[in-house]
Design an enzyme around this catalytic site. Structure first.
Site, PDB file in Angstrom:
ATOM      1  N   ASP A 100       7.059   2.996  -4.180  1.00 35.74           N
ATOM      2  CA  ASP A 100       7.035   2.450  -2.899  1.00 35.74           C
ATOM      3  C   ASP A 100       5.592   2.796  -2.169  1.00 35.74           C
ATOM      4  O   ASP A 100       4.998   2.007  -1.755  1.00 35.74           O
ATOM      5  CB  ASP A 100       8.109   2.434  -1.937  1.00 35.74           C
ATOM      6  CG  ASP A 100       8.572   4.121  -1.618  1.00 35.74           C
ATOM      7  OD1 ASP A 100       7.910   4.850  -2.354  1.00 35.74           O
ATOM      8  OD2 ASP A 100       9.389   4.301  -0.828  1.00 35.74           O
ATOM      9  N   ASP A 103       2.071   9.115  -0.510  1.00 37.25           N
ATOM     10  CA  ASP A 103       1.813   9.910   0.892  1.00 37.25           C
ATOM     11  C   ASP A 103       0.646  11.092   0.493  1.00 37.25           C
ATOM     12  O   ASP A 103      -0.319  11.074   0.473  1.00 37.25           O
ATOM     13  CB  ASP A 103       3.154  10.427   1.598  1.00 37.25           C
ATOM     14  CG  ASP A 103       2.630  10.886   2.978  1.00 37.25           C
ATOM     15  OD1 ASP A 103       1.639  10.578   3.481  1.00 37.25           O
ATOM     16  OD2 ASP A 103       3.650  11.629   3.384  1.00 37.25           O
TER      17      ASP A 103
END
Ligand code: IMP
Ligand code: MG
Length: 175
Positions: A100, A103
């Site tokens: 998804d 980071d």
């Protein structure tokens, strides 16, 4: 939009996501034509992305899932724990990891290292979102849906304390 007193600002709308997902599916269909790749979704965040992605493929594929949790202490680089392994045998297979969001990059590095241990023929990485200002990556990301600012985002599978995964667009939390 406001849900449970949390203000959400839309940053990528549903139409933009769906058209980018179609582009990515076309690229992967061309790349893996006749190769029967295995798509590995990283739970929980990628469950919506992977389901839209595979429904837009024009090739046959397999789908499996892996689940990890990442913990970042204040002074550590963080550790990643395996919560659920894949079921498939990926030896000599073309693997496509579906994330998804990237980071720090810690999770994806853990996953690639682990899956490489099973001797697949190739590993490709697809992520819907990337925070380039934060990610410290020592490996190439093959396909990136959207690069975003280093804000916390939710929707389209991504959560804040398990909330907001069901939203069809991507939002940032208003501080
Ligand atoms: P990384 O290991 O720091 O790259 O983070 C990876 C995981 O942290 C992602 O797969 C997400 O599950 C979660 N994460 C990172 N940033 C966000 C965000 O902005 N919203 C929701 N989840 C996030
Ligand atoms: Mg994730």
């Amino acid at each position: 939009m406001e849900i449970n007193k949390i203000k959400l600002i839309k940053i990528i709308d549903e139409t933009a996501i769906q058209s980018r997902v179609k582009e990515i599916a076309t690229e992967l269909s061309n790349k893996f034509d006749n190769k029967k790749p295995i798509f590995i979704g990283v739970l929980n965040g990628s469950f919506i992305f992977i389901s839209d992605l595979v429904r837009n493929l024009s090739i046959n594929c397999e789908v499996d899932f892996i689940k990890v949790s990442s913990y970042k202490g204040q002074n550590t680089t963080g550790t990643v724990k395996l919560l659920k392994d894949i079921s498939a045998d990926i030896t000599n297979r073309h693997v496509v990891i579906v994330e998804d969001i990237i980071d720090s990059g810690l999770t994806i590095e853990f996953l690639v290292k682990r899956l490489k241990g099973a001797s697949p023929q190739s590993i490709s990485i697809v992520t819907l979102l990337l925070k380039p200002d934060i990610a410290k990556l020592s490996l190439p990301i093959d396909i990136i849906g959207f690069e975003i600012a280093p804000d916390f985002v939710v929707g389209y599978g991504l959560d804040y304390d398990q909330d907001f995964r069901h939203l069809p667009a991507v939002y940032r939390l208003e501080k």
